[in-house]
Design a protein around this motif. Structure first.
Motif, short mmCIF file in Angstrom:
data_model
loop_
_atom_site.label_atom_id
_atom_site.label_comp_id
_atom_site.label_asym_id
_atom_site.label_seq_id
_atom_site.Cartn_x
_atom_site.Cartn_y
_atom_site.Cartn_z
N LYS A 1 27.72 14.04 38.36
CA LYS A 1 28.53 14.87 37.48
C LYS A 1 27.90 16.20 37.10
O LYS A 1 28.61 17.14 36.72
CB LYS A 1 28.87 14.09 36.20
N ASP A 2 26.57 16.33 37.19
CA ASP A 2 25.95 17.60 36.81
C ASP A 2 25.82 18.55 38.00
O ASP A 2 25.16 19.58 37.90
CB ASP A 2 24.60 17.37 36.15
N ARG A 3 26.45 18.22 39.12
CA ARG A 3 26.50 19.11 40.26
C ARG A 3 27.96 19.46 40.56
O ARG A 3 28.86 18.68 40.27
CB ARG A 3 25.83 18.47 41.49
N ARG A 4 28.19 20.63 41.15
CA ARG A 4 29.54 21.15 41.30
C ARG A 4 29.91 21.33 42.77
O ARG A 4 29.06 21.58 43.62
CB ARG A 4 29.66 22.50 40.58
N ILE A 5 31.22 21.26 43.03
CA ILE A 5 31.77 21.50 44.36
C ILE A 5 32.88 22.54 44.22
O ILE A 5 33.82 22.35 43.43
CB ILE A 5 32.34 20.21 44.98
N ALA A 6 32.80 23.62 44.98
CA ALA A 6 33.82 24.66 44.92
C ALA A 6 35.13 24.15 45.52
O ALA A 6 35.11 23.44 46.53
CB ALA A 6 33.36 25.91 45.66
N VAL A 7 36.23 24.51 44.91
CA VAL A 7 37.54 24.07 45.40
C VAL A 7 38.41 25.26 45.84
O VAL A 7 39.51 25.07 46.33
CB VAL A 7 38.29 23.25 44.33
N ARG A 8 37.91 26.46 45.66
CA ARG A 8 38.63 27.64 46.15
C ARG A 8 37.64 28.80 46.26
O ARG A 8 36.51 28.72 45.80
CB ARG A 8 39.77 28.00 45.21
N GLY A 9 38.12 29.88 46.90
CA GLY A 9 37.29 31.08 46.98
C GLY A 9 36.96 31.54 48.38
O GLY A 9 36.23 32.51 48.56
N LEU A 10 37.49 30.86 49.39
CA LEU A 10 37.13 31.18 50.77
C LEU A 10 37.38 32.65 51.12
O LEU A 10 36.45 33.39 51.49
CB LEU A 10 37.92 30.27 51.72
N PHE A 11 38.61 33.11 50.95
CA PHE A 11 38.94 34.49 51.35
C PHE A 11 38.47 35.50 50.31
O PHE A 11 38.16 36.65 50.66
CB PHE A 11 40.45 34.60 51.59
N HIS A 12 38.39 35.07 49.06
CA HIS A 12 37.83 35.96 48.03
C HIS A 12 36.37 36.26 48.35
O HIS A 12 35.92 37.41 48.27
CB HIS A 12 37.96 35.30 46.66
N ALA A 13 35.62 35.23 48.72
CA ALA A 13 34.21 35.42 49.07
C ALA A 13 34.06 36.35 50.26
O ALA A 13 33.16 37.20 50.30
CB ALA A 13 33.56 34.07 49.36
N LEU A 14 34.94 36.21 51.25
CA LEU A 14 34.88 37.07 52.42
C LEU A 14 35.12 38.52 52.04
O LEU A 14 34.40 39.42 52.51
CB LEU A 14 35.91 36.62 53.46
N GLN A 15 36.09 38.76 51.17
CA GLN A 15 36.37 40.14 50.76
C GLN A 15 35.21 40.72 49.97
O GLN A 15 34.82 41.88 50.18
CB GLN A 15 37.65 40.18 49.91
N VAL A 16 34.63 39.91 49.08
CA VAL A 16 33.47 40.37 48.31
C VAL A 16 32.31 40.70 49.26
O VAL A 16 31.65 41.75 49.12
CB VAL A 16 33.03 39.30 47.29
N ALA A 17 32.08 39.83 50.21
CA ALA A 17 30.98 40.04 51.16
C ALA A 17 31.19 41.31 51.99
O ALA A 17 30.23 42.05 52.27
CB ALA A 17 30.85 38.83 52.08
N LYS A 18 32.43 41.57 52.37
CA LYS A 18 32.73 42.80 53.12
C LYS A 18 32.49 44.02 52.26
O LYS A 18 31.93 45.03 52.73
CB LYS A 18 34.17 42.77 53.62
N ASP A 19 32.91 43.95 50.99
CA ASP A 19 32.70 45.08 50.08
C ASP A 19 31.20 45.35 49.88
O ASP A 19 30.79 46.51 49.73
CB ASP A 19 33.35 44.80 48.73
N LEU A 20 30.41 44.28 49.87
CA LEU A 20 28.96 44.41 49.67
C LEU A 20 28.24 44.78 50.96
O LEU A 20 27.05 45.09 50.93
CB LEU A 20 28.39 43.09 49.13
N LYS A 21 28.96 44.68 52.09
CA LYS A 21 28.39 44.96 53.42
C LYS A 21 27.15 44.10 53.67
O LYS A 21 26.06 44.60 53.99
CB LYS A 21 28.05 46.44 53.54
N LEU A 22 27.33 42.79 53.52
CA LEU A 22 26.21 41.88 53.75
C LEU A 22 25.66 42.03 55.16
O LEU A 22 26.41 42.21 56.12
CB LEU A 22 26.65 40.43 53.53
N ASP A 23 24.33 41.92 55.27
CA ASP A 23 23.67 41.95 56.57
C ASP A 23 23.33 40.55 57.07
O ASP A 23 23.20 40.33 58.27
CB ASP A 23 22.36 42.76 56.47
N ILE A 24 23.18 39.61 56.13
CA ILE A 24 22.78 38.26 56.49
C ILE A 24 23.26 37.29 55.42
O ILE A 24 23.34 37.65 54.24
CB ILE A 24 21.25 38.15 56.68
N VAL A 25 23.60 36.07 55.83
CA VAL A 25 23.99 35.01 54.90
C VAL A 25 22.89 33.95 54.91
O VAL A 25 22.44 33.52 55.98
CB VAL A 25 25.33 34.38 55.33
N HIS A 26 22.46 33.55 53.72
CA HIS A 26 21.46 32.48 53.59
C HIS A 26 22.10 31.35 52.80
O HIS A 26 22.26 31.44 51.58
CB HIS A 26 20.21 33.00 52.89
#
Length: 407
Positions: free
Chosen positions: A66-91
């Protein structure tokens, strides 16, 4: 570089993973890189909280954990944020929800993914339907599938490296132990936790971790009656919280040890070094550690370490001035008594300082950055090979078509 770290676990959650990521973030930023944390929402973080460079995605509590979390949404939002940030690498730092989001982002942005394998999942299968649903075979298949096509995998210890190799992981793997912010563990605070607890002239033992059943804190408590026979005023501090706390409190009460065992609960991350320094010995009977960050933290604080014997702990605690390993509860108790009654014989800091140099956060940061650079090269070469292979396959298909037409 613009680096995106994708993790299901981050502060204010308390865990070795969260600590490792915070250390990594600080080290990368100290080298001029921009670091962005993609993680889950947390009930302790208000929705309108301002957290620079941290992006949280809607989540729910994990089943049986119960003290750990699982994301249930955000797939395309994360992609848009990452594009705006111009990520070079994902870790990625998790094999679950946010980890998959990270891989989706990297795949769509055509950038490399590096993954850190933090958790020995075979030791945690009991959390899912009491171990009746998942088997080690499933862990092997899941792990191999998750890191498939990654440009690199970080193994915090040789134990993790060996496990990944046994799973058949083919991505490049490099052993890079999580570093320790040594300055945070130096004794430069005026605060004396030992005095606050009224234990100034009392031998103090400590267990500091998530208070979970796989940490085997019950074995440390079992050792206390033997220790008290020779060191009758010793006190054990159990620092942390978790699902096993109630069971451990009942155990302490049944053994009539309530005067000698104090359950401190969860403490703020910045206070952790103070509690290590308040103790004479750090004790752990856990057999589920991927690296055992707490061992290194205790060592950095100058506290002797007693840990369950294993390839990793035997290599780490290879000098009695640092700590010792044990295989049985009786042996743990004997070693604790030895340290408490003959402290002067183990006061030489030479071996400890050599170990600390090898596990410093500074060295950790340098090695991760070098691995990122190598991962980029590997990614580019692999991509080129794939494109060449596809081009060759296309040529064969065309030749086949042309041949049929000529006939």
């Amino acid at each position: 570089m613009n680096i995106g770290i994708f993790t299901d676990s981050y502060f204010p959650q308390v865990s070795g993973v969260a600590t490792s990521i915070k250390t990594l973030k600080d080290q990368l930023e100290a080298r001029g890189h921009s670091v962005y944390i993609f993680t889950t929402t947390d009930p302790h973080v208000p929705e309108d909280a301002v957290e620079p460079n941290i992006f949280r995605f809607g989540s729910v509590a994990f089943v049986s954990f119960k003290d750990r979390r699982i994301a249930v949404r955000g797939l395309f939002h994360a992609l848009q944020v990452a594009k705006d940030l111009k990520l070079d690498i994902v870790h990625t730092q998790t094999e679950f929800s946010i980890g998959f989001i990270g891989k989706f982002v990297a795949r769509n942005m055509h950038i490399p993914t590096v993954h850190t394998y933090h958790t020995m999942y075979e030791d945690y299968l009991h959390y899912v339907l009491n171990g009746h649903l998942l088997r080690p075979y499933h862990v092997r298949q899941m792990t191999r599938a998750f890191v498939h096509n990654d440009a690199g995998v970080v193994a915090p210890s040789d134990r993790v490296l060996e496990k990944l190799a046994s799973y058949g992981v083919t991505a490049p793997i490099r052993v890079i132990p999580t570093g320790i912010e040594l300055n945070a563990y130096a004794n430069h605070s005026n605060r004396d936790v030992r005095a606050e607890l009224g234990l100034t002239d009392v031998p103090v033992l400590i267990s500091l971790s998530r208070v979970a059943f796989e940490k085997r804190i019950d074995r440390v408590i079992d050792a206390m009656p033997r220790i008290l026979k020779q060191v009758p005023d010793a006190v054990l501090l159990v620092v942390g919280d978790g699902p096993a706390r109630e069971s451990l409190e009942e155990q302490a009460e049944s053994l009539e040890l309530t005067d000698h065992i104090r359950f401190i609960g969860e403490v703020d991350h910045d206070e952790v070094p103070l509690y290590y320094r308040a103790a004479d010995i750090f004790m752990s009977a856990s057999d589920s550690e991927a690296q055992g960050l707490t061992y290194l933290e205790a060592m950095a604080a100058g506290t002797k370490v007693l840990a369950l014997a294993g390839d990793y702990t035997n290599a780490l605690l290879d000098d009695p001035t640092i700590g010792r390993t044990f295989t049985r509860t009786t042996e743990m108790a004997q070693l604790a008594v030895e340290y408490l009654t003959h402290a002067d014989e183990y006061s030489d800091a030479t071996a400890r300082e050599a170990k600390l140099d090898a596990i410093s956060a500074d060295r950790f940061g340098d090695r991760i950055v070098k691995f990122y650079e190598d991962a980029q090269v590997y990614y580019d070469e692999t991509l080129e090979e794939k494109l060449s292979s596809r081009s060759f396959a296309k040529t064969l298909r065309l030749q086949s078509v042309w041949g049929k037409e000529e006939e």
